[in-house]
Design a protein around this motif. Structure first.
Motif, short mmCIF file in Angstrom:
data_model
loop_
_atom_site.label_atom_id
_atom_site.label_comp_id
_atom_site.label_asym_id
_atom_site.label_seq_id
_atom_site.Cartn_x
_atom_site.Cartn_y
_atom_site.Cartn_z
N ILE A 91 0.71 -0.97 0.06
CA ILE A 91 0.03 -0.09 -0.02
C ILE A 91 0.90 1.24 0.02
O ILE A 91 0.34 2.17 0.20
N GLY A 92 2.21 1.05 -0.06
CA GLY A 92 3.10 2.08 -0.19
C GLY A 92 2.99 3.02 1.30
O GLY A 92 3.20 4.35 1.15
N MET A 93 3.35 2.14 2.32
CA MET A 93 3.49 2.91 3.56
C MET A 93 4.62 3.70 3.79
O MET A 93 5.50 3.57 3.13
N ASN A 94 4.45 4.77 4.53
CA ASN A 94 5.53 5.81 4.59
C ASN A 94 6.49 5.42 5.49
O ASN A 94 6.11 4.58 6.47
N TYR A 95 7.77 5.89 5.50
CA TYR A 95 8.66 5.61 6.38
C TYR A 95 8.59 6.53 7.39
O TYR A 95 8.72 7.88 7.06
N GLN A 96 8.60 6.57 8.71
CA GLN A 96 8.24 7.37 9.71
C GLN A 96 9.50 7.54 10.38
O GLN A 96 9.81 7.32 11.58
N GLY A 97 10.22 8.65 9.87
CA GLY A 97 11.48 8.74 10.16
C GLY A 97 11.76 9.57 11.42
O GLY A 97 12.92 9.71 11.94
#
Ligand code: GLC
Ligand code: CA
Length: 512
Positions: free
Chosen positions: A359-365
């Protein structure tokens, strides 16, 4: 070679972040069971589970306290057996994570080994003979045991290295040979761990730091010997069990050590990194980037020779991501990620999809490190299922890690029926891969067009030609194949008058 690997497609599950069924904020085995149909529906028929063993979680479970026991937060051994059974009912396979190089410093073997009195486990780890003996070339923990000696660590300080001996013995006072009975006993202990879970229904292992066993073994000669012996055990006792190494050296892993598969890992500057995650002088220079500054040859010059050398013995595995590196959405926009995944799923080898990448999760930097995650923490956040509390991951008020709070947080619910989603590309591609043997794990790959610092990249797999141009510029190349049909396309590609034009941001699969 286990036959099921021929069409295996893996889904990596980080268990603490997948699906929580008892409301404690941590994903569990029951949650994985409930989502098996979801995983299968993606087109993945196999799963790699990150460590689920009892652990103090100083390194998210890669610090094992008991190899024989599921961590209570995930469930029980019986739950895991049920997961194996439920997976098998669906024709799916499950690999556990084997951590052979080190244990937690809380492992009972280590608690014994630390003691001053000599005992059964005194040589299970690597100790110097005196606390004043700490050669700087080794990573040692000093002066924290009753025992008069320092011990070697394999990764974090809480992960003492198990003793598989040394290939070159520089300090005979304390370094044992890889041939010593003590070193061999460690390998036997690890074989027993494998047997225990294989007997319970596991289908094999992903092997953590597979190259780290024997020390002073630069060419990995003695390390390979241990793995060949383990492979022999598998071939005779568990011929359907598969092993994939975290190594990134297919010749050493597949040819010399007998692994069925080896991961093409993200090592800065290597071929894989230059496809997806390569920044230099503050600029994205990966091939899959709109700025068009990548060099496909950096990948091919490494990959093709490795493939040629190993293709008869095992698989080089490509992954969308894993729990150790930032997700691809961190480096590239969503359209480019689609091109990257589409390409990845048309390459030979056994592919691995990291949970949430579909689902194209984001990287939670920005997250604070959790359980030894540090910069990796941002890729380990809870799976995003739907619009309910915690995006459907858990009903708890506090979760293992915070869920993505972004307004645009992708979820399975909002991606599934979206014609333009990454989810659609992933599921379409996996369906095509399954339906067309030429696009599968075993087929061949031939390069049609690849030039230094140039786009597109065009390759042939059996009766298919694939062209990809992630750059922001249209590119035209000579092309003398006759196209019968377009099997799949993202963006626009055109063949006319002996030329192929790959428009900016395009991917195509042609049948010839
Ligand atoms: C591997 C794992 C990583 C872990 C390390 C130590 O690289 O993938 O997550 O921290 O080994 O076991
Ligand atoms: Ca739970």
């Amino acid at each position: 070679m286990p036959q099921w690997l021929k069409d295996a497609v893996f889904y990596e599950i980080y268990p603490q972040s997948f699906y929580d069924t008892n409301g404690d904020g941590i994903g569990d085995i029951e949650g994985i069971i409930q989502k098996l149909d979801y995983v299968k529906g993606l087109g993945c028929n196999s799963i790699w589970l990150n460590p689920i063993y009892d652990s103090p979680f100083m390194d998210a479970g890669y610090d094992v306290r008991d190899y024989y026991k599921v961590a209570p937060r995930y469930g029980t051994n019986d739950d895991l057996v049920r997961l194996f059974e439920e997976a098998h009912k669906r024709d799916m396979h499950i690999l556990l994570d084997l951590v052979p190089g080190h244990t937690s410093d809380q492992h009972p073997w280590f608690l014994e080994a630390k003691k001053a009195e000599k005992n059964k486990y005194s040589d299970r780890y690597i100790f110097t003979k005196s606390v004043w003996d700490a050669p700087p070339e080794y990573r040692m923990m000093c002066g924290i045991c009753q025992r008069d000696g320092n011990y070697m660590v394999n990764y974090f300080s809480s992960q003492p290295a198990l003793n598989y001996g040394f290939y070159k013995v520089d300090y005979p006072q304390w370094q044992m040979s890889f041939d010593s009975p003590e070193a061999k006993a460690t390998a036997e202990a690890m074989k027993n761990v494998m047997r225990f879970w294989l007997d319970k229904g596991a289908d094999g292992f992903r092997v953590d730091m597979a190259d780290s066993l024997v020390k002073n073994d630069d060419e990995k000669i003695a390390t390979a010997k241990i793995w060949r012996d383990i492979r022999k055990m598998l071939d005779s006792e568990y011929p359907d069990a598969a092993i994939v190494s975290e190594w990134c050296n297919p010749v050493r892993s597949i040819n010399n050590s007998g692994f069925h598969m080896d991961f093409y890992l993200d090592h800065y500057g290597n071929g894989y990194s230059k496809l997806f995650r390569y920044e230099k002088d503050g600029e994205n220079r990966a091939f899959f980037s709109r700025n068009g500054k990548g060099n496909i040859m950096d990948f091919l010059n490494e990959y093709i020779p490795n493939l040629e050398k190993t293709k008869d013995n095992g698989y080089i595995c490509f992954m969308t991501n894993n729990h150790d590196m930032p997700r691809m959405t961190h480096y590239a926009d969503r359209e480019t990620v689609k091109l990257a995944f589409a390409t990845l799923f048309t390459l030979p080898g056994v592919p691995f999809l990291y949970y949430g990448d579909e689902i194209g999760m984001n990287y939670q930097g920005c997250l604070t490190s959790k359980e030894g995650g540090y910069s990796r923490t941002g890729s380990r956040t809870p799976m995003q299922w739907d619009s309910s509390k915690n995006l459907g991951f858990s009903t708890a008020d506090i979760c293992y890690l915070p869920v993505d709070t972004g307004k645009d947080a992708p979820t399975v619910e909002n991606q599934k029926d979206d014609e333009n989603s990454i989810y659609k590309v992933v599921t379409d591609m996996l369906a095509l891969r399954k339906a067309n043997k030429d696009l599968g794990n075993q087929g061949t790959i031939d390069i049609v067009f690849a030039r230094e610092n140039s786009y597109p990249f065009v390759f042939k797999r059996g009766k298919f030609i694939i062209s990809v141009n992630p750059s922001g510029e249209d590119a035209t190349i000579p092309f003398d194949y006759e196209v019968k049909e377009t099997l799949y396309a993202l963006g626009k590609t055109e063949v006319k008058g002996g030329k192929l034009t790959a428009y900016a941001g395009s991917f195509v699969i042609y049948c010839i």
